[in-house]
Design an enzyme around this catalytic site. Structure first.
Site, PDB file in Angstrom:
ATOM      1  CE  LYS A   1      -3.397  -2.011   3.034  1.00 29.14           C
ATOM      2  NZ  LYS A   1      -2.755  -3.300   3.680  1.00 29.14           N
ATOM      3  N   GLY A   2       2.158   0.950   0.446  1.00 27.27           N
ATOM      4  CA  GLY A   2       2.894   2.336   0.692  1.00 27.27           C
ATOM      5  C   GLY A   2       3.171   3.313  -0.690  1.00 27.27           C
TER       6      GLY A   2
ATOM      7  CD  GLU B   1       8.015  -1.233  -3.476  1.00 27.63           C
ATOM      8  OE1 GLU B   1       7.378  -0.108  -2.557  1.00 27.63           O
ATOM      9  OE2 GLU B   1       8.156  -2.336  -3.021  1.00 27.63           O
ATOM     10  CG  ASP B   2       6.602   2.698   0.029  1.00 30.41           C
ATOM     11  OD1 ASP B   2       6.963   1.595  -0.618  1.00 30.41           O
ATOM     12  OD2 ASP B   2       6.034   2.827   0.972  1.00 30.41           O
TER      13      ASP B   2
ATOM     14  CG  ASP C   1      14.750  -1.634   4.572  1.00 31.63           C
ATOM     15  OD1 ASP C   1      15.925  -1.200   4.758  1.00 31.63           O
ATOM     16  OD2 ASP C   1      14.049  -2.105   5.673  1.00 31.63           O
TER      17      ASP C   1
ATOM     18  CE  LYS D   1      15.124   3.661   6.254  1.00 31.69           C
ATOM     19  NZ  LYS D   1      14.448   2.829   7.170  1.00 31.69           N
TER      20      LYS D   1
ATOM     21  CG  ASP E   1       2.807   1.141   7.710  1.00 32.68           C
ATOM     22  OD1 ASP E   1       3.540   0.795   7.018  1.00 32.68           O
ATOM     23  OD2 ASP E   1       2.302   0.347   8.355  1.00 32.68           O
TER      24      ASP E   1
ATOM     25  NE  ARG F   1      -0.545   2.097   4.918  1.00 39.42           N
ATOM     26  CZ  ARG F   1       0.497   1.346   4.851  1.00 39.42           C
ATOM     27  NH1 ARG F   1       1.581   1.628   3.962  1.00 39.42           N
ATOM     28  NH2 ARG F   1       0.397   0.003   5.109  1.00 39.42           N
TER      29      ARG F   1
HETATM   30  C1  PRP Z   1       7.589  -1.778   2.410  1.00 38.70           C
HETATM   31  C2  PRP Z   1       7.846  -1.094   1.016  1.00 38.70           C
HETATM   32  C3  PRP Z   1       8.491  -2.088   0.133  1.00 38.70           C
HETATM   33  C4  PRP Z   1       9.167  -3.022   1.180  1.00 38.70           C
HETATM   34  C5  PRP Z   1      10.530  -2.588   1.253  1.00 38.70           C
HETATM   35  O1  PRP Z   1       6.180  -2.550   2.025  1.00 38.70           O
HETATM   36  O2  PRP Z   1       6.658  -0.532   0.658  1.00 38.70           O
HETATM   37  O3  PRP Z   1       7.700  -2.897  -0.524  1.00 38.70           O
HETATM   38  O4  PRP Z   1       8.589  -2.770   2.467  1.00 38.70           O
HETATM   39  O5  PRP Z   1      11.388  -3.493   2.060  1.00 38.70           O
HETATM   40  P1  PRP Z   1      12.427  -4.470   1.687  1.00 38.70           P
HETATM   41  O6  PRP Z   1      13.466  -3.846   0.470  1.00 38.70           O
HETATM   42  O7  PRP Z   1      13.267  -4.876   2.908  1.00 38.70           O
HETATM   43  O8  PRP Z   1      11.814  -5.682   0.822  1.00 38.70           O
HETATM   44  P2  PRP Z   1       5.506  -3.375   3.164  1.00 38.70           P
HETATM   45  O9  PRP Z   1       5.810  -4.750   3.241  1.00 38.70           O
HETATM   46  O10 PRP Z   1       5.837  -2.635   4.548  1.00 38.70           O
HETATM   47  O11 PRP Z   1       3.830  -3.044   3.050  1.00 38.70           O
HETATM   48  P3  PRP Z   1       3.252  -1.746   2.789  1.00 38.70           P
HETATM   49  O12 PRP Z   1       3.834  -1.010   1.567  1.00 38.70           O
HETATM   50  O13 PRP Z   1       1.757  -2.219   2.614  1.00 38.70           O
HETATM   51  O14 PRP Z   1       3.353  -0.741   3.954  1.00 38.70           O
END
Ligand code: PRP
Length: 179
Positions: A42-43, A98-99, A102, A130, A158, A164
């Protein structure tokens, strides 16, 4: 909500400028290619709606819901597809929006999956990178900001489902997540 924020890292204006800059590059790179722009829920919702309005060429949108985090702050490495695409990516030039990247685990899985499904090309656009936390060899094609390893919220990002809807991105006060 604003009282829970220790400091603002990126204002609404900072984000708008980054979207304009990336939008120009994407317009130049994808003109005439009718890309399929995939928003990772959702991010990335806020970022997707802003970035596509800075892309001045024909495109189509689709959505995927992918979850990589078990309980809110740490990646479990378990990437699950909660909602798949509505259309086929076969032969399409794909742009994943993507937002934040990580560890890179989510995109590693996603890029692999879309390549396996015979996408003509798969590029990645992220508002935040990041990079220090990376575990997988994922290099985004378009990056808004390289961010420090702090827990940031807002503009789609979030903490336990909240924040959000903040129009800017900031660092949470430690007492908020230690409560
Ligand atoms: C977050 C973000 C990426 C992912 C990045 O999503 O939107 O999809 O984590 O992390 P990574 O590089 O360590 O895989 P999340 O799973 O928190 O879901 P959301 O977008 O619904 O908050």
């Amino acid at each position: 909500m604003d009282n829970d924020i220790l400091k603002v890292l990126y204002s609404r204006e900072d984000i708008q400028q980054a979207c304009q800059k990336m939008g120009e590059q994407i317009t130049a790179d994808f003109s005439g290619k009718n890309p399929l722009v995939i928003c990772v829920l959702k991010g990335a919702v806020m970022f997707m709606t802003d970035i596509v309005r800075e892309i001045n060429t024909y495109l189509e949108l689709d959505f995927m819901d992918v979850s990589s985090y078990g309980d809110g702050t740490e990646s479990t490495g378990d990437v699950r597809i909660l909602k798949d695409l509505d259309v086929s990516v076969s032969g399409r030039n794909v742009l994943i929006v993507e937002d934040i990247i990580d560890t890179g685990r989510t995109l590693d899985k996603l890029v692999g999956l879309l390549t396996h499904r015979n996408a003509a090309s798969v590029k990645v656009c992220t508002l935040f990178d990041k990079h220090d936390r990376r575990e997988k060899a994922i290099t985004p094609d378009y990056v808004g900001f390289n961010v420090p390893n702090e827990f940031i919220v807002g503009y789609g990002l979030d903490y336990a489902g909240k924040y959000r809807n903040l129009p800017y991105v900031g660092v949470l006060k430690p007492e908020v997540y230690s409560d």
